[in-house]
Design an enzyme around this catalytic site. Structure first.
Site, mmCIF file in Angstrom:
data_model
loop_
_atom_site.group_PDB
_atom_site.id
_atom_site.type_symbol
_atom_site.label_atom_id
_atom_site.label_comp_id
_atom_site.label_asym_id
_atom_site.label_seq_id
_atom_site.Cartn_x
_atom_site.Cartn_y
_atom_site.Cartn_z
ATOM 1 N N HIS A 102 0.927 -1.206 -0.006
ATOM 2 C CA HIS A 102 -0.002 0.175 -0.146
ATOM 3 C C HIS A 102 0.988 1.002 -0.027
ATOM 4 O O HIS A 102 2.226 1.082 0.080
ATOM 5 C CB HIS A 102 -1.025 0.059 1.150
ATOM 6 N N HIS A 114 -0.270 0.770 11.822
ATOM 7 C CA HIS A 114 -0.086 0.108 10.407
ATOM 8 C C HIS A 114 1.008 -0.758 10.199
ATOM 9 O O HIS A 114 1.851 -0.872 11.028
ATOM 10 C CB HIS A 114 -0.360 0.991 9.241
#
Length: 381
Positions: free
Chosen positions: A62, A303
């Site tokens: 990502h 994350h």
């Protein structure tokens, strides 16, 4: 609840490198209208900051925070690479899930996904799925894999047996009662000698008559021998799919670490089944545990990048470390697993309870505290 479309799933893809695979995923995200073309630069940059391999053959590339302006709307692109992609550090990705999300949306998405893909049997099934519909149903948790039949009810401790054959009959009865085998299985096992694995452990199985994957075992009350080897435990295995591979891998690790005697001292059948199935590990540390609480200060929560640094810090020590998100489920997870860490869904301001147990617990906790206070690789207020 995030909804995945079959149009976002790409089967039987090929790529010569991790970078090429990421390019394909980024292109799919752009063509689906989730991102602008510049998002790929953030995805490639993210890999240099912290690899996005989660484990179980799954990677989740990502973008960086600097390229979130390239996100049009939240979405994913799922690629299956049957031949595998070298993701670095001797890790191979078979499922690559490209993620595009605004702000902290990706944390909820990651948490939803990791609760499914943390199951090794499901991850393996996704890597072998032959249709987009099947892969989607597995990833969304709509289709489940029948678990390996193995629990305390399949275990006999201290059996009053006078021979290895008596143990065979006992184990076969359990498998038959649970409809895991048929008559062919029984006939084969009773006419073939079991395999000696060492340390008093024997294994029997059959190439025919396996109705479902199941394991049963019996330990002996008195000393027995067969073919000049001791008999302490007989495991009888029925295999109808790949689930038994994980059990055998766990058994092999226990044998290699000379932990069979530890297993034989377990007096609870459910506990013994859990240890052999890998749901728990034998407790070898005697030091008292240390527990401390920390507040997540990272702007975008835990994350993959800060999670990777936290996991890497924990792995430097021998102690067992668990992490729980007190503002989430509060269930402790293995601190050595990146996938488990991400699944916590910890956002900024959430409280983490970290426990370290082992000979270097104090040193581990000190390093963990330092890493968190330093921002886990990010600037924090």
């Amino acid at each position: 609840m995030f909804n995945l479309s079959v149009q976002d799933i790409h089967l039987a893809a090929t790529a010569n490198s991790k970078e090429e695979a990421i390019q394909q995923v980024a292109t799919a995200l752009a063509e689906a209208g989730y991102v602008k073309e510049g998002y790929v630069l953030g995805m490639l940059a993210r890999e240099h900051q912290a690899p996005t391999f989660l484990g179980n053959g799954i990677a989740i590339p990502h973008g960086t925070t600097d390229t979130r302006d390239q996100v049009i709307k939240t979405g994913v692109a799922v690629f299956q690479f049957p031949k595998g992609i070298d993701w670095g550090d001797e890790q191979v990705a078979y499922i690559v899930i490209g993620i595009a999300a605004h702000s902290n949306e990706h944390l909820a998405l990651l948490r939803q996904l990791t609760h499914v893909i943390s199951d090794e049997t499901i991850a393996d099934a996704m890597a072998k799925a032959d249709s987009a519909e099947l892969l989607r149903s597995l990833l969304m948790g709509e289709k489940t894999i029948q678990p390996l039949l193995f629990n305390g009810n399949m275990v006999t401790l201290n059996a009053e047996a006078h021979s290895l054959n008596s143990l065979q009959v006992l184990n076969l009865a359990y498998l038959q009662d649970n409809q895991a085998i048929d008559a062919e299985f029984i006939s084969h096992v009773l006419t073939q000698a079991p395999h000696y694995l060492g340390q008093g452990v024997w294994l029997s199985d059959s190439p025919v008559g396996n109705l479902c994957s199941a394991v049963t075992l019996a330990t002996t009350q008195s000393a027995l021998s067969y073919q000049e080897h001791p008999v302490k435990m007989l495991i009888t295995l029925s295999y109808a799919d790949d689930q038994v591979a994980l059990f055998l891998s766990n058994l092999n690790q226990i044998l290699q670490h000379q932990q069979i005697e530890t297993l034989l001292q377990v007096t609870d059948a459910d506990a013994l089944a859990s240890l052999l199935a890998g749901r728990n590990q034998p407790e070898t540390e005697t030091a008292e545990g240390i527990t401390e609480e920390f507040v997540v200060r990272n702007p975008h929560g835990l994350h993959t990048r800060p999670s990777t640094i936290l996991v890497s810090t924990i792995k430097k020590f021998a102690s067992n470390v668990t992490v729980a998100n007190l503002d989430g489920s509060a269930t402790p997870v293995n601190g050595r697993s990146l996938m488990k860490m991400v699944s916590l869904g910890a956002k900024k301001g959430h409280r983490l309870r970290i426990n370290a147990q082992g000979s270097d617990a104090a040193e581990a906790m000190s390093a963990i505290a330092q890493a968190i206070n330093d921002g886990l690789g990010e600037e924090v207020a």
